[in-house]
Scaffold this active site. Structure first.
Site, PDB file in Angstrom:
ATOM      1  N   LYS A  15       1.467   0.055  -0.905  1.00  0.00           N
ATOM      2  CA  LYS A  15       1.657   0.595  -2.264  1.00  0.00           C
ATOM      3  C   LYS A  15       0.994  -0.345  -3.261  1.00  0.00           C
ATOM      4  CE  LYS A  15       5.005  -2.539  -3.676  1.00  0.00           C
ATOM      5  NZ  LYS A  15       4.751  -3.628  -4.619  1.00  0.00           N
ATOM      6  N   ASP A 147      12.099  -2.307  -2.467  1.00  0.00           N
ATOM      7  CA  ASP A 147      10.966  -1.370  -2.422  1.00  0.00           C
ATOM      8  C   ASP A 147      11.095  -0.320  -1.312  1.00  0.00           C
ATOM      9  OD1 ASP A 147       9.779  -2.728  -4.484  1.00  0.00           O
ATOM     10  OD2 ASP A 147       8.317  -3.780  -3.228  1.00  0.00           O
TER      11      ASP A 147
END
Ligand code: C5P
Length: 298
Positions: A15, A147
């Site tokens: 990401k 996350d």
């Protein structure tokens, strides 16, 4: 439908944080953030093979990382434990051999460890027919790292809270050049830095969507990380010649958006050889999104 005995080549995508604002701090020390998470078609790969003897095994563990610190094994154990708690008769026999092809750097801000954990939860939930919904997997995921829920959400996201409150967001279909400056940044040290500003004004998803994406906001962690690790500052400075360059997460990696694959590859080829660099396409969805269900199956 019969469930397969193995799942190979499962991508654990990287990401990027297209921007990352620190807006406050919770009583437990965790920071309140606003960020946009962008999935990339570049990442680690995991291979899962079912075992019926209840054993969970990492085929190629990292040297120096204990089983209790290994996020892949921790994710697998957590899912199995959840099966037991939910009274799933077969949960005691759930086992797997798990191999991880590591590509993403540790301490790189690309979410590698979190993404490995999320792909493990998705893959084993499918192979074991555990039947947990996306939301239930996200509740387990947040126990493994801030996350992890994003990688279970399945879509690019505007995130708030500590990163676990998400709304799907549309982002440009573009390419990114990513430079790995070759340093491993310890996330807690960046968040606890004295000089970190923790009062950035709140923005809305509409503010983000109505601005040019790569120039929206900033990464509040960048200044602290770049002053502790000059390699990060150097990589940002170099990449700035090609567009709006920025750090992802708590570093160390830095990135810049490009309109085409060709343009991205040309920049990658010109990156000084002391840095590792690659290009990747922006993904709209997690590659394993088809395995995520909104409805309970058990
Ligand atoms: O949850 P994760 O393992 O990614 O976070 C690592 C560390 O980063 C936490 O222990 C905490 O010190 C810091 N952190 C934070 N606020 C966040 C995310 C992480 O302070 N939203």
């Amino acid at each position: 439908m019969t469930t397969p005995r193995s799942l190979s080549n499962c991508l654990a995508p990287a990401k990027l944080n297209l921007f990352l604002h620190v807006t406050g701090r919770r009583a437990d020390g965790y920071h309140l953030l606003q960020t946009v998470f962008q999935l990339l078609d570049h990442g680690d790969r995991l291979h899962f093979t079912l075992r019926d003897d209840g054993v969970l095994r990492r085929m190629n563990p990292f040297p120096g990382v204990s089983e209790d610190e290994d996020l892949v094994l921790r994710a697998a154990r957590l899912l199995k434990q959840q099966g037991v708690i939910r009274g799933c008769a077969a949960a005691g026999t759930w086992g797997a051999d798990i191999a991880l092809e590591k590509c993403l750097p540790m301490g790189g801000g690309l979410g590698g460890g979190s993404s490995d954990a999320a792909t493990t939860l998705i893959g084993l939930n499918h192979l074991w027919q555990a039947g947990l919904t996306r939301e239930q997997l996200m509740e387990l995921g947040v126990q493994l790292g801030a996350d992890v829920p994003f990688f279970l959400f399945g879509h690019n996201a505007f995130a708030e809270g500590i990163g676990e409150q998400m709304q799907a967001v549309e982002t440009p279909d573009c390419w990114y050049v990513v430079i790995e400056p070759g340093v491993m940044v310890p996330t807690p040290a960046i968040f606890s830095a004295k000089d970190l500003t923790r009062d950035t004004k709140h923005v809305t998803i509409a503010d983000f969507s109505s601005s040019p994406t790569s120039r929206f906001g900033k990464n509040d962690l960048q200044e602290v990380a770049a002053s502790l690790y000059p390699e990060i500052a150097d990589a940002i400075e170099w990449l700035r010649a090609h567009g709006a360059a920025r750090m992802t997460g708590s570093g160390a990696c830095v990135f810049c958006a490009m309109e085409t694959e060709h343009a991205a590859q040309q920049v990658v080829q010109s990156v000084p050889t002391h840095w590792k660099a690659w290009s990747a396409r922006a993904l709209r969805q997690h590659p394993m999104a088809a395995f995520l269900s909104n409805q309970a199956t058990t």
